[in-house]
Design a protein around this motif. Structure first.
Motif, short mmCIF file in Angstrom:
data_model
loop_
_atom_site.label_atom_id
_atom_site.label_comp_id
_atom_site.label_asym_id
_atom_site.label_seq_id
_atom_site.Cartn_x
_atom_site.Cartn_y
_atom_site.Cartn_z
N GLY A 1 0.60 -1.26 -0.07
CA GLY A 1 0.02 -0.11 0.02
C GLY A 1 0.66 1.28 -0.06
O GLY A 1 0.26 2.37 0.07
N GLU A 2 2.06 1.02 -0.06
CA GLU A 2 2.94 2.46 -0.13
C GLU A 2 2.68 3.32 -1.14
O GLU A 2 2.90 4.89 -0.87
CB GLU A 2 4.60 1.98 -0.21
CG GLU A 2 4.83 1.34 -1.41
CD GLU A 2 6.42 0.88 -1.34
OE1 GLU A 2 7.16 1.28 -0.70
OE2 GLU A 2 6.69 -0.02 -2.06
N THR A 3 2.21 2.93 -2.47
CA THR A 3 1.72 3.79 -3.40
C THR A 3 0.15 4.20 -3.41
O THR A 3 -0.22 5.15 -3.80
CB THR A 3 2.26 3.54 -4.85
OG1 THR A 3 1.46 2.30 -5.08
CG2 THR A 3 3.85 3.51 -4.95
N SER A 4 -0.54 2.87 -3.40
CA SER A 4 -2.04 3.17 -3.29
C SER A 4 -2.67 3.63 -2.03
O SER A 4 -3.69 4.09 -1.78
CB SER A 4 -2.67 1.83 -3.46
OG SER A 4 -2.49 0.95 -2.42
N GLY A 5 -1.90 3.49 -0.74
CA GLY A 5 -2.53 3.74 0.39
C GLY A 5 -3.32 2.73 1.07
O GLY A 5 -4.13 2.95 1.96
N ASN A 6 -3.68 1.51 0.23
CA ASN A 6 -4.19 0.54 0.71
C ASN A 6 -3.50 -0.59 1.56
O ASN A 6 -3.06 -1.59 1.37
CB ASN A 6 -4.83 -0.38 -0.48
CG ASN A 6 -6.02 0.71 -1.28
OD1 ASN A 6 -6.69 1.27 -0.62
ND2 ASN A 6 -6.07 0.11 -2.59
N VAL A 7 -2.92 0.03 2.70
CA VAL A 7 -2.06 -0.49 3.45
C VAL A 7 -2.89 -1.78 4.40
O VAL A 7 -4.16 -1.91 4.26
CB VAL A 7 -1.28 0.33 4.69
CG1 VAL A 7 -0.60 1.40 4.11
CG2 VAL A 7 -2.28 1.01 5.55
N LEU A 8 -2.24 -2.73 5.14
CA LEU A 8 -2.56 -3.81 5.74
C LEU A 8 -2.24 -3.67 7.05
O LEU A 8 -0.90 -3.73 7.47
CB LEU A 8 -2.27 -5.15 5.16
CG LEU A 8 -2.70 -5.62 3.75
CD1 LEU A 8 -1.72 -6.58 3.27
CD2 LEU A 8 -4.25 -5.87 3.83
#
Length: 125
Positions: free
Chosen positions: A71-78
């Motif tokens: 998620g470092e580029t999308s912001g969709n971290v876990l």
């Protein structure tokens, strides 16, 4: 016969990850709320350390050969809630709270298709 090292690894309380010849182990990511499998990736010692330090899932990118924060580029971290370790410590299950779609395709899970009679079919949400 089980060696003392294997016994410690299999029944002890010390985390002794068993990496393969490339320094990796498998990590299955599961949604902590739904139980759905979201993705499978690989972790090395650096990824495990970064994940434990930050609470955000990090993996080893085999294609880029480096640490990868999911998620470092999308912001969709876990956000990691729990890390389960299998009996011989060569695989992990990361029980996570996803901040958005997990798959790079935009799907909730990387497992959005099933194999039926040799043909890929969509999995119903």
């Amino acid at each position: 016969m089980v060696s003392p090292a294997d016994s410690t690894r299999e029944t002890g309380t010390t985390f002794l990850p068993k990496f393969d010849e490339k320094g990796l182990l498998s990590a299955v990511v599961q949604d902590v709320e739904t139980g759905r499998i979201l993705m499978v990736a690989f972790m090395d010692a650096e990824a495990i350390e970064a994940t434990q330090e930050t609470g955000i899932a990090h993996f080893h990118s085999r294609s880029r050969g480096k640490l990868w924060k999911k998620g470092e580029t999308s912001g969709n971290v876990l956000r990691v809630e729990e890390i389960l370790v299998d009996c011989d410590q060569d695989a992990l299950v990361l029980r996570c709270r996803p901040a958005g779609p997990t798959c790079h395709t935009g799907a909730t899970s990387c497992f959005y298709r099933k194999l039926e009679k040799g043909v890929l079919q969509p999995v119903k949400p």
